[in-house]
Design a protein around this motif. Structure first.
Motif, short mmCIF file in Angstrom:
data_model
loop_
_atom_site.label_atom_id
_atom_site.label_comp_id
_atom_site.label_asym_id
_atom_site.label_seq_id
_atom_site.Cartn_x
_atom_site.Cartn_y
_atom_site.Cartn_z
N ILE B 67 7.80 -2.51 -2.86
CA ILE B 67 8.53 -1.43 -3.41
C ILE B 67 7.78 -0.02 -3.32
O ILE B 67 8.12 0.84 -2.77
CB ILE B 67 9.06 -1.71 -4.84
CG1 ILE B 67 9.95 -2.78 -4.86
CG2 ILE B 67 9.60 -0.60 -5.45
CD1 ILE B 67 10.31 -3.56 -6.08
N PHE B 70 7.97 0.99 0.47
CA PHE B 70 9.10 1.37 1.05
C PHE B 70 10.16 2.29 0.36
O PHE B 70 10.96 2.72 0.89
CB PHE B 70 9.80 0.29 1.55
CG PHE B 70 9.47 -0.63 3.00
CD1 PHE B 70 9.48 -0.08 4.05
CD2 PHE B 70 8.45 -1.71 2.57
CE1 PHE B 70 9.14 -0.57 5.26
CE2 PHE B 70 7.99 -2.37 3.73
CZ PHE B 70 8.37 -1.71 5.12
N GLU B 71 9.63 2.43 -1.14
CA GLU B 71 10.61 3.19 -1.78
C GLU B 71 10.85 4.67 -1.23
O GLU B 71 11.98 5.18 -1.39
CB GLU B 71 9.93 3.30 -3.12
CG GLU B 71 10.80 3.73 -4.21
CD GLU B 71 10.30 3.59 -5.56
OE1 GLU B 71 8.89 3.81 -5.73
OE2 GLU B 71 10.95 3.11 -6.55
N ILE B 76 15.55 0.94 5.53
CA ILE B 76 14.69 -0.07 5.57
C ILE B 76 15.16 -1.08 6.62
O ILE B 76 16.29 -1.82 5.82
CB ILE B 76 14.21 -0.44 4.61
CG1 ILE B 76 13.37 0.47 3.54
CG2 ILE B 76 12.79 -1.74 4.74
CD1 ILE B 76 13.56 0.15 2.14
N ARG B 102 14.06 -0.09 -9.85
CA ARG B 102 13.65 0.27 -8.46
C ARG B 102 13.70 -0.79 -7.43
O ARG B 102 14.11 -0.34 -6.24
CB ARG B 102 11.87 0.51 -8.42
CG ARG B 102 11.66 1.69 -9.40
CD ARG B 102 9.90 1.79 -9.64
NE ARG B 102 9.18 1.68 -8.26
CZ ARG B 102 7.94 1.63 -8.19
NH1 ARG B 102 7.27 1.13 -9.19
NH2 ARG B 102 7.36 1.88 -7.03
N VAL B 106 15.83 -0.26 -3.95
CA VAL B 106 14.97 -0.49 -2.67
C VAL B 106 15.92 -1.60 -1.87
O VAL B 106 16.37 -1.21 -0.84
CB VAL B 106 13.73 -0.98 -2.70
CG1 VAL B 106 13.20 -1.44 -1.53
CG2 VAL B 106 12.81 0.08 -3.38
N THR B 110 17.96 -1.60 2.26
CA THR B 110 17.34 -2.71 3.05
C THR B 110 18.39 -3.40 3.93
O THR B 110 19.25 -3.90 3.29
CB THR B 110 16.64 -3.47 2.48
OG1 THR B 110 15.55 -2.81 1.50
CG2 THR B 110 15.56 -4.60 2.95
#
Lengths: 186, 242, 507
Positions: B67, B70-71, B76, B102, B106, B110
């Motif tokens: 997280i 990639f946040e 993603i 969070r 994310v 994704t």
């Protein structure tokens, strides 16, 4: 969902046939008794014919009297030795509370004069079904059942006894009747 | 949507270390679809091996790292349905409170590679030209966990491949993470079934969207010689790119 | 309680190994495709039907004690007698006392997983009572001195010629290897037992709290016979079989039979409301319903509560790739397949089946097939975590506000989404085991990009081979026994990415 007596009858016939039930009729009320007598002479020649006398169509059509008149040995719930003789009877004759077109099920309600075993112990079960008693769906039938006092046993019969325990291939005739016939009565 | 999609590639540890060609192919497909591909170099592993082994503390540690890495990105994309499913399904259950919020944010951005191209971008025609017969194994977590559906088939067919469906394309190949080591006695025969079903199609390739499943199948195929070549769909399509 | 298990072994892995190597078993499994039953059911069942059934089951679980009290009151009102059994031993004692009082010589049984769970047959036989299993499949495994290998089709592991050989031991002469003939022989052979039995024992598929109606489904008619002819009917009911309303059968019953056998309704459905009534000619004089807890109530309020929604349809077994490979005996448990892997350690508080949750590839086919939306694969993962610590398995209640058994969601399109049960993954603290230490250390190293790069580089150095594959690696011999092991590539993806960024290579 199908509606209308003719469509329901066709639908029930198809579902019962798929369940390996032999379906006769619809026959008129006047012809129905002779039809039952004919099947009785075929399935239990010289033997006992067990009957559920309290079932509506059985009573209304005078099935017991017709069978007696034809010379068959009618076995009724109050008879002496009923329990012992039932297993040896060649045929059991019942009416039904209602029939379900969707699943091809015959709903049998136990009560005095309508024992559970008439449709169970003999090798052949003959069931009289009034076309007015056909309901479209199982859920509709359950709703009807829930709206009234329940009998001690409400049994839903699909067709002849069967098992999937032999290599999962459907095989008929284990503990219950190996033949189930329905006479549709208009 | 802006003209150029900026995409962060989560290449997965298996692809990074064992099957880098799949990562290269993924980048080429995304770029062919007009994306700008970014590779966050701090990425490691999604943590699935720990989660599936019943080690949630270790899995949560890697989830937090994922997280953090990639946040910041808008999208993603991963060439593994299983790893994408880990982020969607398990992060939610591994973390609590603010961390869970969070994680959900994310997860919502994704995607598995074929799903991203076909469903998100609506780009099926990538300019690849293939002359190949392919049978497709629907890898389990992508199929059942994040609804990847037939996206890989769409891309393969758009590239000119002929799909020949095998029996039981949706049945597990027997990989299953640590299961494939602890229960090789079942994993091996399941791979045999999958390879036999694939062989029966007489297709040239057995394509799927999870490298770990493909390595398990190829590992078995090297022993038995049965079945077509297992290959990641991205790698196969990339071979058809100019 | 181990009956003649055909695949002996100490662990699931050993038993599975034996099952895979057993040619007779593999032949029996290949001959039938149990998956097809469930495939048809899945095709016929809409998400709305599953949602509705799932909610009906959760409604009951949300107040299990309350619904059981209502059911007991209704059963009492219609003339049945309710007994409550906390443990299998309690349940056995209740049945034994009734058999004693009745002076029973012969008891006929309809197929019931609950009676298997409490090993009731052996308990009755130990006091000299003849116990006759009357479901054909169940009778076959009884005569063979085995245990059912499938909850719907108990003798699924046997081929027809094996079945004929088993039944022949009870016949006067040779039996033909022919299905109709074997069915007819069973009819004639078992009929006297029905007629002489003083007690019939059945399970319960559903018990309606509002009307006190117990429902039993069979295809052969043995369930009807067991509940019609003997003077006493004893129904053994695991407590989660309670449903709120008779009307709920409209939803749950077709879902059960469709998922179990692909039938729109079983051939025989008996809805029994009390014993025979005054002046009725048949039906039992007495109906006894035994509520069996056996650690089920301990699951209520935990993440494992969901498994109590199970309606025993067997769909999860039929779609499970592992079950389809090894069959039921490899589980060495009453309940096999995915639901058995969950229920066995939970009902025994971790005494049995500790290695079962690990024996899954977590493919999720079970979750997808379950008609009441139990997140079976999720529960397997939770159990893996909770079974790490040695000793009894005592699931802890989920924190308030976190469990949401109802609240399933589906992704748009054809995909299937897992239900959102929100309890934390592990309800018990981790042990200081080697495995836990290894995963802990690994996760710490891989939470650092430098640690990850260094360990990947080390693996690359240690695993160089010209082919990129290894045939034998002692550390992972579970893998290399059946497959070559892939080794790290000479150049990682990130190395190639860096080379591309620097312009040293073009893709």
């Amino acid at each position: 969902m199908v509606s209308g007596v003719a469509a329901l009858t066709d639908s029930l016939r198809a579902a019962l046939s798929a369940n390996r039930v032999v379906v006769h009729g619809p026959v008129t009320p006047a012809d129905a008794a002779q039809h039952v007598v004919g099947r009785a002479l075929l399935h239990s020649p010289g033997g006992d014919v067990a009957v559920s006398p309290a079932d509506r169509l059985v009573a209304e059509l005078g099935i017991v009297d017709h069978l007696k008149a034809a010379g068959t040995n009618v076995l009724l719930p109050g008879d002496v030795g009923w329990r012992d003789r039932l297993s040896a009877a060649g045929l059991g004759v019942t009416g039904c509370w209602l029939a379900v077109a969707e699943t091809g099920s015959l709903a049998l309600a136990a009560r005095v004069g309508s024992p559970r075993a008439v449709s169970l112990l003999p090798p052949v079960h003959l069931c009289l079904v009034a076309v007015d008693d056909i309901v479209a769906t199982f859920s509709g039938a359950i709703a009807r059942a829930a709206g009234a006092p329940l009998p001690s046993a409400l049994t839903w019969v699909g067709g002849p006894s069967r098992t999937g325990d032999l290599e999962m291939i459907q095989t008929f005739g284990v503990h219950g009747p190996s033949t189930v016939e329905v006479v549709l009565v208009a | 949507m802006p003209d150029v999609q900026r995409v962060a590639l989560f290449v997965t540890c298996v692809v990074d270390i064992v099957s880098p060609e799949v990562g290269v192919a993924s980048v080429r497909l995304l770029e062919a679809a007009g994306c700008e591909v970014l590779f966050p170099e701090a990425q490691t592993c999604c943590g699935q091996p720990a989660a599936n082994s019943g080690e949630p503390e270790a899995a949560a540690r890697l989830a937090r790292h994922f997280i953090d890495v990639f946040e910041p990105y808008d999208a993603i994309v991963s060439p593994s349905g299983s790893c994408a499913a880990m982020i969607h399904h398990w992060y939610d259950r591994l973390l609590t409170g603010r961390e869970r919020d969070r994680a959900r944010a994310v997860a919502s951005k994704t995607f598995e590679l074929s799903q991203y191209l076909v469903v998100e971008l609506g780009k099926t025609e990538l300019g690849a030209r293939l002359d190949a017969t392919v049978t497709v194994h629907d890898a389990c977590h992508g199929l059942r966990n994040i609804g990847v559906g037939g996206s890989a088939r769409v891309l393969l067919e758009a590239a000119g491949a002929t799909i020949i469906e095998m029996e039981e394309s949706e049945t597990c190949c027997g990989f299953g993470g640590t299961f494939s080591i602890e229960h090789g006695e079942v994993a091996g025969p399941l791979a045999d079934d999958k390879l036999a079903h694939a062989a029966a199609t007489e297709a040239q390739y057995l394509a799927s969207g999870d490298s770990a499943c493909l390595l398990h199948l190829e590992g078995r195929r090297r022993r038995t010689g049965t079945g077509p070549e297992p290959i990641h769909f991205a790698e196969l399509i990339a071979r058809g790119l100019a | 309680m181990t009956h003649g298990i055909v695949t002996p072994g100490e662990s699931f892995a050993e038993r599975a190994t034996n099952a895979v190597a057993n040619p007779d078993l593999q032949r029996a499994l290949r001959n039938l495709d149990i998956r097809l039953h469930t495939a048809r059911a899945v095709a016929d069942t809409t998400p709305e039907m599953k949602d509705q059934a799932a909610e009906l089951r959760r409604e009951v679980l949300a107040d299990l004690d309350g619904w059981l009290d209502t059911l007991e009151a209704s059963l009492t009102r219609v003339g049945a007698t309710v007994h409550r059994a906390d443990t299998p031993a309690d349940a056995r004692r209740i049945v034994l006392d009734l058999a004693n009082r009745e002076g029973a010589h012969t008891i006929v049984k309809s197929k019931s997983m609950a009676t298997e769970e409490i090993d009731l047959g052996a308990a009755l036989e130990s006091v000299g009572i003849e116990v006759v299993e009357t479901d054909l499949g169940e009778y076959i495994v009884q005569v063979a001195d085995e245990r059912p290998s499938h909850m719907i089709t108990p003798a699924i592991h046997k081929t027809l010629d094996q079945i004929a050989s088993v039944l022949e031991t009870r016949a006067d002469g040779p039996l033909p290897v022919e299905r109709e003939a074997l069915a007819a022989w069973t009819h004639d052979h078992l009929r006297p037992a029905f007629l002489r039995a003083e007690i019939g024992i059945s399970g319960v598929n559903f018990a309606a709290a509002d009307t006190g109606t117990i429902t039993i489904v069979t295809n052969e008619g043995n369930g009807r016979l067991c509940t019609t002819w003997p003077r006493v009917h004893i129904a053994l009911m695991p407590i989660e079989k309670v449903i709120a309303r008779f009307g709920d059968l409209a939803t749950l019953l077709p879902l059960l039979t469709r998922s179990a056998t692909g039938q729109s309704l079983s051939n025989y459905v008996s809805m029994l409301t009390g014993p025979r009534r005054d002046d009725e000619s048949d039906g039992p004089d007495e109906l006894h319903v035994v509520f069996l807890d056996h650690n089920r109530k301990a699951l209520v309020g935990t993440a494992y509560e969901e498994i109590l929604a199970c309606i025993r349809c067997g769909a999860c077994l039929n779609v499970c790739p592992v079950y389809r490979k090894v069959s039921g005996h490899a589980y060495d448990a009453v309940y096999s397949g995915p639901m058995g892997k969950i229920l066995t350690p939970l009902l025994s508080l971790g005494e049995e089946g500790r290695d079962l949750p690990g024996a899954s590839s977590l493919c999720g086919a079970c979750t997808e097939a379950c008609p009441v939306e139990i997140p079976l694969a999720d529960l397997l993962v939770r159990l893996r975590a909770d079974l790490r610590a040695p000793g009894p398995l005592l699931p802890l209640p989920a924190p308030a506000g976190l469990t949401s058994p109802i609240g399933h969601h589906r992704l748009p399109g054809e995909g299937f989404a897992w239900p959102t049960s929100q309890a934390p993954l592990a309800s018990r603290p981790p042990p200081r085991s080697t495995r836990h230490m290894v995963f802990g250390a690994w996760s710490r190293v891989w939470s650092s990009p430098a640690g990850y790069r260094a360990s990947a580089a080390a693996a690359r150095l240690g695993g160089l081979s010209p082919s990129g594959w290894a045939r034998r690696v002692p550390l992972v011999k579970g893998w290399t026994a059946t497959r070559d092991l892939p080794l790290p590539d000479r150049r990682s993806f990130r190395a190639r990415w860096a080379a591309r960024e620097s312009g040293a290579e073009r893709w």
